[in-house]
Design a protein around this motif. Structure first.
Motif, short mmCIF file in Angstrom:
data_model
loop_
_atom_site.label_atom_id
_atom_site.label_comp_id
_atom_site.label_asym_id
_atom_site.label_seq_id
_atom_site.Cartn_x
_atom_site.Cartn_y
_atom_site.Cartn_z
N GLY A 122 0.80 -1.22 0.00
CA GLY A 122 0.00 0.00 0.00
C GLY A 122 0.83 1.27 0.00
N GLY A 123 2.08 1.19 0.48
CA GLY A 123 2.95 2.35 0.43
C GLY A 123 3.56 2.59 -0.93
N VAL A 124 3.51 1.57 -1.79
CA VAL A 124 4.06 1.68 -3.14
C VAL A 124 2.96 1.96 -4.16
CG1 VAL A 124 5.28 0.43 -4.98
CG2 VAL A 124 6.03 0.19 -2.60
N LEU A 125 1.79 1.36 -3.94
CA LEU A 125 0.70 1.42 -4.92
C LEU A 125 -0.56 1.96 -4.26
CD1 LEU A 125 1.46 -2.13 -6.22
CD2 LEU A 125 1.59 -0.12 -7.69
N THR A 126 -1.29 2.75 -5.01
CA THR A 126 -2.58 3.25 -4.54
C THR A 126 -3.62 2.14 -4.65
OG1 THR A 126 -3.24 4.02 -6.73
CG2 THR A 126 -1.97 5.56 -5.36
N PRO A 127 -4.80 2.30 -4.04
CA PRO A 127 -5.83 1.27 -4.15
C PRO A 127 -6.27 0.97 -5.58
CG PRO A 127 -6.32 2.74 -2.32
CD PRO A 127 -5.16 3.35 -3.05
N ASP A 128 -6.09 1.94 -6.50
CA ASP A 128 -6.44 1.68 -7.90
C ASP A 128 -5.21 1.30 -8.72
OD1 ASP A 128 -5.26 4.15 -7.78
OD2 ASP A 128 -6.63 5.11 -9.19
N TRP A 129 -4.17 0.79 -8.03
CA TRP A 129 -2.99 0.21 -8.66
C TRP A 129 -2.20 1.23 -9.49
CZ3 TRP A 129 -2.18 -4.20 -6.32
CH2 TRP A 129 -3.28 -4.94 -5.87
N ARG A 130 -1.99 2.40 -8.90
CA ARG A 130 -1.11 3.40 -9.48
C ARG A 130 0.10 3.55 -8.57
NH1 ARG A 130 -1.72 5.14 -14.51
NH2 ARG A 130 -0.95 7.20 -13.92
N LEU A 131 1.24 3.89 -9.17
CA LEU A 131 2.45 4.07 -8.37
C LEU A 131 2.37 5.36 -7.57
CD1 LEU A 131 5.35 3.10 -10.81
CD2 LEU A 131 4.57 1.82 -8.82
N ARG A 132 2.77 5.28 -6.33
CA ARG A 132 2.91 6.49 -5.54
C ARG A 132 4.24 7.16 -5.88
NH1 ARG A 132 -1.08 6.50 -1.71
NH2 ARG A 132 -1.96 4.46 -1.10
#
Length: 496
Positions: A467-477
């Motif tokens: 969750g720290g790398v990817l948003t809930p809609d699977w986008r990179l942070r």
């Protein structure tokens, strides 16, 4: 017609020259040398087909001789390997004998005996044939010495202090095994959205020298009911240290791969990794092979006693180097995918019939790629193989590995979407990758599986990292997008 024939020969010659130049580039021949050499080849081809005022004899002398000598020099400098010696000597011997026979036949028709040239050529053929036979012994000894040296080094690694004892307490344990590294173009690993797809992508893998080193991971499973198991097997010592000899069965594969494509230290050898955890590789009963590619199947040479489970499509359509499977081909097991849906997957295979190990079809990277879901205390480990290389690859719209193209690319993207939906449906499921080179593998996975028991808290921490790398809609942070950083020789990956 004569002009059309020359044009056809020119096109064929240029294609062969292009393939040869690509091979030489793959073998790290400097671009300046390649351009010079390529110009000589093209000039020679043109001079022979359209000699003009130069004349065909002069073209052969002034262009053909440099082209021939350059070809020999480059071959022996960057392609030749000791296993080639008997083959090359044998080929020249056959050519000499055929030339001598042809010369003798021509003389015989005129009523004369064989010429001195035919006798000398035939004698040279016999001598070279004898040398070809005699050279097989030294070549075999050379390869045996490489194998013996590796065996001594791995034995020393096995005897090194610091090993551990296995714990038998009735719980499922998983141990990540770093079993080598592979050198790949950065674009092959991260450039799927930048033109690295299909045949053009494969060509770029041959010539692109912006390379990175990525790990190869296998996973050891200690299961109280089903025994010792592996997911994938990594590379073996011969692949890393006797590359050309290992691929002697497939000359094209040897020519179109780099000699240093695999790296393996004695401590990374599969047998050593397993032994240092207190287990014996001979006790492995089942190997789940996510797919048949060499960096996942190399360790099979040490597992002749085990059942090897892989998708039938991969065995029938995806096997590139059959000799890797020589030790296990009589113990292959093919899943039927008749166990019904598993989260987002419409088909699955409950391997043991108790829900402990479920195989999921994820074709695309290879015709029959599969993933493995293992039920553990506190959560489920989902072994992804090469469906996705790393945690950031879950953001398939931003980060994508090279894909095969066409329907295979569509299948791989569909498999990735099913993986994402499955992870979203089960917050106690953690993905485990075969080539992850990010902090997820080196820190989060390494910590959670240090004792083989992530339990609920470990799975929760792995999902927190996700969750720290990817948003809930699977986008990179921000801070997690890969970028190539050049280095001396092999570069590295930075995340920005």
């Amino acid at each position: 017609m004569k002009t059309l024939g020359k044009i056809a020969l020119a096109v064929l010659g240029l294609l062969m020259a292009a393939v040869w130049l690509v091979i030489l580039r793959l073998k790290d021949v400097p671009p300046v040398a390649l351009v010079t050499y390529g110009a000589v080849l093209v000039a020679f081809l043109g001079g022979v087909l359209w000699p003009g005022r130069l004349g065909r004899r002069r073209a052969l002398l002034f262009l053909g001789v440099p082209a021939g000598l350059g070809t020999l020099a480059l071959y022996f400098a960057v392609v030749f390997y000791v296993t080639d010696a008997p083959v090359l000597l044998g080929a020249v011997a056959v050519a000499c004998l055929l030339a001598a026979l042809a010369g003798g036949v021509r003389r015989g028709r005129g009523g004369a005996g064989p010429s001195r040239r035919a006798l000398l050529t035939g004698g040279a053929g016999i001598l070279l044939g004898a040398l070809a036979g005699l050279s097989t012994g030294p070549v075999a000894r050379h390869r045996s010495e490489i194998e013996a040296r590796w065996r001594r080094e791995t034995q020393a690694a096995l005897r090194a202090p610091g090993g551990r004892r296995p714990v038998a307490d009735g719980r499922v344990r998983v141990f990540p095994l770093h079993v080598g590294d592979t050198v790949v173009p950065y674009g092959q690993f991260y450039g799927g959205l930048d033109g690295w797809e299909g045949l053009p992508g494969y060509v770029r893998t041959l010539v692109d020298k912006a390379q990175i080193t990525v790990p190869v991971h296998a996973y050891l499973i200690d299961h109280p009911r089903h025994g010792l198991m592996l997911v994938d097997t990594g590379v073996n010592g011969a692949q890393a240290h006797d590359h050309d000899g290992y691929y002697r069965h497939n000359l094209a594969s040897r020519l179109l791969t780099e000699r240093n494509e695999y790296r393996l230290t004695p401590e990374q050898d599969l047998r050593v990794r397993v032994a240092r955890l207190g287990y014996d590789l001979k006790d492995v009963t089942t190997v789940f092979l996510t797919h048949v590619h060499e960096d996942h199947a190399g360790g099979l040479r040490h597992l002749a006693h085990a059942r090897v489970v892989l998708d039938r499509r991969d065995w029938e359509q995806g096997t590139l180097y059959a000799h890797t499977f020589e030790e296990v081909q009589d113990a292959l097991v093919f899943p039927a995918y008749g166990s019904g849906p598993f989260h987002a997957f419409p088909e699955s295979h409950d391997h043991f019939g108790d829900g402990s190990v479920v195989l999921l079809p994820t074709p695309g990277h290879s015709p029959g790629h599969l993933c493995v879901a293992l039920r553990m205390d506190g959560g489920t480990a989902l072994f992804l193989g090469d469906t996705l290389y790393t945690l950031p690859h879950l953001a398939v719209g931003q980060v994508r590995q090279m894909t095969v193209g066409g329907q295979a690319t569509a299948d791989q993207l569909k498999a990735a979407e099913r993986v994402r939906r499955t992870l979203a449906a089960d917050p106690a499921m953690a993905p485990l990758f075969a080539h992850d080179n990010t902090a997820y593998q080196t820190e989060a996975v390494a910590t959670a599986f240090r004792e083989g028991l992530p339990e609920a808290d470990g799975f929760r921490r792995l999902r927190d990292h996700l969750g720290g790398v990817l948003t809930p809609d699977w986008r990179l942070r921000p801070g997690h997008a890969p970028a190539f950083a050049p280095g001396e020789g092999v570069g590295r990956v930075e995340f920005r």
